[in-house]
Design an enzyme around this catalytic site. Structure first.
Site, PDB file in Angstrom:
ATOM      1  N   LYS A   1      29.151 -58.897  42.629  1.00 29.54           N
ATOM      2  CA  LYS A   1      29.548 -59.560  41.379  1.00 29.54           C
ATOM      3  C   LYS A   1      31.068 -59.669  41.327  1.00 29.54           C
ATOM      4  O   LYS A   1      31.780 -58.683  41.132  1.00 29.54           O
ATOM      5  CB  LYS A   1      29.066 -58.794  40.141  1.00 29.54           C
ATOM      6  CG  LYS A   1      29.235 -59.687  38.901  1.00 29.54           C
ATOM      7  CD  LYS A   1      29.473 -58.959  37.615  1.00 29.54           C
ATOM      8  CE  LYS A   1      30.869 -58.546  37.298  1.00 29.54           C
ATOM      9  NZ  LYS A   1      31.835 -59.614  36.995  1.00 29.54           N
TER      10      LYS A   1
ATOM     11  N   GLU B   1      37.189 -47.354  43.123  1.00 32.20           N
ATOM     12  CA  GLU B   1      38.616 -47.531  43.395  1.00 32.20           C
ATOM     13  C   GLU B   1      39.231 -47.953  42.069  1.00 32.20           C
ATOM     14  O   GLU B   1      38.998 -49.069  41.606  1.00 32.20           O
ATOM     15  CB  GLU B   1      38.776 -48.602  44.488  1.00 32.20           C
ATOM     16  CG  GLU B   1      40.054 -48.450  45.253  1.00 32.20           C
ATOM     17  CD  GLU B   1      41.117 -49.374  44.741  1.00 32.20           C
ATOM     18  OE1 GLU B   1      41.897 -48.922  43.870  1.00 32.20           O
ATOM     19  OE2 GLU B   1      41.151 -50.520  45.192  1.00 32.20           O
TER      20      GLU B   1
ATOM     21  N   CYS C   1      46.645 -52.013  41.919  1.00 33.46           N
ATOM     22  CA  CYS C   1      46.354 -50.632  41.504  1.00 33.46           C
ATOM     23  C   CYS C   1      47.418 -49.683  42.042  1.00 33.46           C
ATOM     24  O   CYS C   1      47.681 -48.654  41.446  1.00 33.46           O
ATOM     25  CB  CYS C   1      44.954 -50.227  41.921  1.00 33.46           C
ATOM     26  SG  CYS C   1      44.504 -50.863  43.510  1.00 33.46           S
TER      27      CYS C   1
ATOM     28  N   GLU D   1      48.283 -47.018  32.582  1.00 32.07           N
ATOM     29  CA  GLU D   1      48.419 -48.109  33.549  1.00 32.07           C
ATOM     30  C   GLU D   1      48.673 -49.417  32.783  1.00 32.07           C
ATOM     31  O   GLU D   1      47.881 -49.807  31.934  1.00 32.07           O
ATOM     32  CB  GLU D   1      47.134 -48.239  34.370  1.00 32.07           C
ATOM     33  CG  GLU D   1      47.256 -49.282  35.462  1.00 32.07           C
ATOM     34  CD  GLU D   1      46.021 -49.367  36.351  1.00 32.07           C
ATOM     35  OE1 GLU D   1      44.901 -49.358  35.812  1.00 32.07           O
ATOM     36  OE2 GLU D   1      46.184 -49.474  37.577  1.00 32.07           O
TER      37      GLU D   1
HETATM   38  P1  NAP Z   1      37.532 -54.012  34.517  1.00 32.96           P
HETATM   39  O1  NAP Z   1      37.015 -54.311  33.177  1.00 32.96           O
HETATM   40  O2  NAP Z   1      37.415 -52.630  35.036  1.00 32.96           O
HETATM   41  O3  NAP Z   1      36.823 -55.050  35.521  1.00 32.96           O
HETATM   42  C1  NAP Z   1      36.568 -54.868  36.890  1.00 32.96           C
HETATM   43  C2  NAP Z   1      35.184 -55.411  37.228  1.00 32.96           C
HETATM   44  O4  NAP Z   1      34.177 -54.661  36.545  1.00 32.96           O
HETATM   45  C3  NAP Z   1      34.958 -56.863  36.796  1.00 32.96           C
HETATM   46  O5  NAP Z   1      34.110 -57.498  37.722  1.00 32.96           O
HETATM   47  C4  NAP Z   1      34.273 -56.664  35.461  1.00 32.96           C
HETATM   48  O6  NAP Z   1      33.571 -57.779  34.988  1.00 32.96           O
HETATM   49  C5  NAP Z   1      33.369 -55.514  35.757  1.00 32.96           C
HETATM   50  N1  NAP Z   1      32.889 -54.789  34.577  1.00 32.96           N
HETATM   51  C6  NAP Z   1      33.453 -54.730  33.345  1.00 32.96           C
HETATM   52  N2  NAP Z   1      32.698 -53.965  32.524  1.00 32.96           N
HETATM   53  C7  NAP Z   1      31.636 -53.546  33.238  1.00 32.96           C
HETATM   54  C8  NAP Z   1      30.506 -52.726  32.957  1.00 32.96           C
HETATM   55  N3  NAP Z   1      30.332 -52.171  31.768  1.00 32.96           N
HETATM   56  N4  NAP Z   1      29.618 -52.502  33.949  1.00 32.96           N
HETATM   57  C9  NAP Z   1      29.783 -53.018  35.168  1.00 32.96           C
HETATM   58  N5  NAP Z   1      30.828 -53.817  35.498  1.00 32.96           N
HETATM   59  C10 NAP Z   1      31.751 -54.065  34.549  1.00 32.96           C
HETATM   60  O7  NAP Z   1      39.014 -54.442  34.612  1.00 32.96           O
HETATM   61  P2  NAP Z   1      39.681 -55.644  33.779  1.00 32.96           P
HETATM   62  O8  NAP Z   1      39.205 -55.729  32.370  1.00 32.96           O
HETATM   63  O9  NAP Z   1      39.516 -56.860  34.568  1.00 32.96           O
HETATM   64  O10 NAP Z   1      41.170 -55.149  33.741  1.00 32.96           O
HETATM   65  C11 NAP Z   1      41.518 -54.125  32.831  1.00 32.96           C
HETATM   66  C12 NAP Z   1      42.366 -53.079  33.482  1.00 32.96           C
HETATM   67  O11 NAP Z   1      41.722 -52.565  34.645  1.00 32.96           O
HETATM   68  C13 NAP Z   1      43.684 -53.573  34.038  1.00 32.96           C
HETATM   69  O12 NAP Z   1      44.644 -53.725  33.096  1.00 32.96           O
HETATM   70  C14 NAP Z   1      43.982 -52.510  35.037  1.00 32.96           C
HETATM   71  O13 NAP Z   1      44.532 -51.398  34.400  1.00 32.96           O
HETATM   72  C15 NAP Z   1      42.653 -52.147  35.584  1.00 32.96           C
HETATM   73  N6  NAP Z   1      42.380 -52.813  36.868  1.00 32.96           N
HETATM   74  C16 NAP Z   1      42.496 -52.078  37.991  1.00 32.96           C
HETATM   75  C17 NAP Z   1      42.247 -52.673  39.205  1.00 32.96           C
HETATM   76  C18 NAP Z   1      42.351 -51.923  40.471  1.00 32.96           C
HETATM   77  O14 NAP Z   1      42.463 -52.541  41.518  1.00 32.96           O
HETATM   78  N7  NAP Z   1      42.283 -50.608  40.457  1.00 32.96           N
HETATM   79  C19 NAP Z   1      41.914 -54.003  39.285  1.00 32.96           C
HETATM   80  C20 NAP Z   1      41.791 -54.743  38.100  1.00 32.96           C
HETATM   81  C21 NAP Z   1      42.013 -54.108  36.907  1.00 32.96           C
HETATM   82  P3  NAP Z   1      34.392 -58.897  34.143  1.00 32.96           P
HETATM   83  O15 NAP Z   1      34.808 -59.832  35.183  1.00 32.96           O
HETATM   84  O16 NAP Z   1      33.481 -59.491  33.152  1.00 32.96           O
HETATM   85  O17 NAP Z   1      35.528 -58.216  33.483  1.00 32.96           O
END
Ligand code: NAP
Ligand code: MG
Length: 500
Positions: free
Chosen positions: A197, A272, A306, A403
């Site tokens: 996904k 990760e 990250c 973060e």
């Molecule tokens: P996120 O919500 O953690 O999203 C990452 C992935 O998980 C996306 O594919 C997301 O789908 C999915 N997801 C969200 N809620 C879920 C759930 N309840 N169950 C299963 N999968 C789920 O991250 P984000 O909202 O895009 O970004 C928010 C923050 O995350 C950023 O500001 C940053 O701090 C952190 N982040 C970290 C990394 C990293 O590489 N470590 C990468 C991106 C973001 P959707 O596409 O619908 O959101």
């Protein structure tokens, strides 16, 4: 269509103008509901195209296809060499489409097309080639055993490393293609089957990759791709009772909900997650490389990595000099659409992230920090923010602890190295860390004291090589991506014991 000065290739124009589908059991089709959602170009806010809004029932169909391909499909009977060849073929096909992938990453994510061409795409290709090599090297051991209650008996005991089974993979938007390959490469090399996904913000390059995977000869059902939202498609995948492992990259908060969802069938989990990476600059550092190094560590990919270096500790005697150098470089940085070949830094990914990052800047300034450069939104279209360096920050501030995932650096001077190390480790995260010094022994001593999954000495962001394991200490994650460590995490160990 032309965006900025990079002409979109005809192949990509046709990819963007036809409705996108999901991939289940080797066939491209609609979701059961046939609902779609738009994906945007973050430099303009314009809709790029519509993609299917996958739901629980679509995830269920995809998991069934992956299960069938794992248990009964030809995938199981292919030799390791054949698995490796298909991975290599996929890499070759991607290489022929480098320009399309680079433009797609730039359009969907906002990053400079020059960066996608030079880093994201070649690194993704390399990853598949590296993992193609591993397919034939996944081995067990023979084990001499001693059985006290069977005197004189002889045994032949050995271990097999077998694929873990059906794997669910959930990826973020900051390196859409690369994050897909980090997950797919080791899983395919190990012989798993997959439901991927992609992130809702950046689903397109994974869909193009899926087309090439079909062409490369992966049997039906080995790779299934369902676009959709985290709360629906992602949550259904994480909780699915017939998924053997879930591999997730994203926020620590969602990582926690993945662990809860996985508890139902106790599926294996690798995570990760976020980071808040510290960087130490010692007084003997070569500043001609340390200043651009810190700069790149902070602002590469608009700070949306990250492993972004976000906390800087500089020995007090050189603090002003280093900060002046960083401010100088920040003032020269060219912000703009990723499709402009001269752009150094693109926009943030979305309106949400834009508001979030601006909110952090405001909170830092309100708590007493001072911006020596940046601190504001940039322009009035798209999701741009100025590269920002904050001083007068303190350990208790949100900007120092949380973060931000944007181009914001918090810098503090230090006198005592012990105090700097304590501050560097004062975080719930432990993903990456860096130190700049010419004293080699000191550098290695510091590396051993930093609580992080990856420590750089006199460099930063040398992270993306397929051979280097990547992952976090503390709340930055479970397990490792890349290297042979990633292969281990897509296999189960079976012990076999035969009496001779
Ligand atoms: P996120 O919500 O953690 O999203 C990452 C992935 O998980 C996306 O594919 C997301 O789908 C999915 N997801 C969200 N809620 C879920 C759930 N309840 N169950 C299963 N999968 C789920 O991250 P984000 O909202 O895009 O970004 C928010 C923050 O995350 C950023 O500001 C940053 O701090 C952190 N982040 C970290 C990394 C990293 O590489 N470590 C990468 C991106 C973001 P959707 O596409 O619908 O959101
Ligand atoms: Mg997008």
């Amino acid at each position: 269509m032309s965006t900025g000065t990079t002409e979109i290739t005809p192949m990509l124009q046709s990819f963007l103008s036809s409705p996108r589908k999901i991939l289940i059991d080797g066939k491209w089709g609609n979701t059961l509901s046939e609902h779609t959602f738009p994906t945007f170009n973050p430099a303009t806010g314009d809709v790029l195209c519509q993609v299917p809004d996958g739901q629980k029932e679509d995830i269920d169909r995809a998991v069934k296809a992956a299960r069938h391909a794992f248990e009964q499909g030809p995938w199981r009977t292919l030799t390791p060499s054949e698995r490796g060849k298909r991975l290599w073929r996929l890499a070759d096909l991607m290489e022929q489409r480098t320009e399309e992938f680079a433009q797609l990453e730039s359009l969907d994510n906002g990053k400079p097309v020059t960066v996608a061409r030079g880093a994201d795409v070649p690194l993704a290709i390399d990853l598949f080639r590296y993992m193609a090599g591993w397919a034939t090297k996944i081995e067990g051991n023979t084990i001499p055993i001693s059985v006290p209650y069977a005197p004189g008996a002889q045994f032949h005991a050995y271990t097999l490393r077998e694929p873990i089974g059906v794997v669910g993979q959930i990826i973020p938007w900051n390196f859409p293609l690369l994050m897909a390959t980090w997950k797919l490469g080791p899983a395919l090399a190990a012989g798993c089957t997959i439901v991927l996904k992609p992130a809702e913000e950046t689903p397109l390059s994974a869909l193009l990759l899926g087309e090439l995977a079909c062409e490369a000869g992966f049997p039906d059902g080995v790779l299934n791709i369902v676009t959709g939202f985290g709360e629906t498609a992602g949550a259904a995948l994480a909780a699915h009772p017939d998924v053997d492992k879930i591999a997730f990259t994203g926020s620590t908060e969602v990582g926690r909900s993945i662990v809860h969802a996985a508890a139902g069938n106790l599926k294996k989990v690798t995570l990760e997650l976020g980071g808040k990476s510290p960087m130490l600059v010692l007084p003997d550092a070569d500043l001609a490389s340390a200043i651009p190094g810190v700069f790149n560590a902070t602002f590469f990919n608009t700070g949306q990595c990250c492993g972004t270096g976000t906390r800087l500790y500089v020995e007090s005697r050189i603090f002003d000099h280093v900060l002046a150098g960083l401010a100088d470089q920040a003032k020269q940085i060219k912000l703009g659409s990723g499709m402009e070949p001269t752009t150094d830094m693109g926009p943030l990914i979305s309106e949400n992230q834009h508001q979030r990052v601006l909110g952090y800047m405001e909170s830092g300034l309100k708590e007493g920090a001072q911006a020596i450069v940046g601190g504001h939104r940039y322009g009035d279209t798209g999701y741009f923010v100025e590269p920002t360096v904050l001083v007068n920050t303190a350990q208790h501030m949100k900007v120092v602890q949380e973060e931000i995932f944007g181009p914001v650096l918090c810098a503090e001077p230090f006198i005592d190295l012990e105090e700097a190390l304590e501050k560097a480790n004062n975080s719930m995260y432990g993903l990456t860390a860096a130190v700049w010094t010419k004293d080699v022994s000191q550098a290695h001593r510091i590396a051993s004291r930093l609580r992080a999954g990856l420590v750089w000495i006199n460099c930063h962001n040398i992270v993306l090589d397929a051979a280097l394991p990547f992952g976090g200490y503390k709340q930055s994650g479970w397990g490792r991506e890349m290297g042979h460590e990633a292969i281990d995490l897509y296999t189960e160990v079976k012990a076999v014991c035969a009496q001779l």
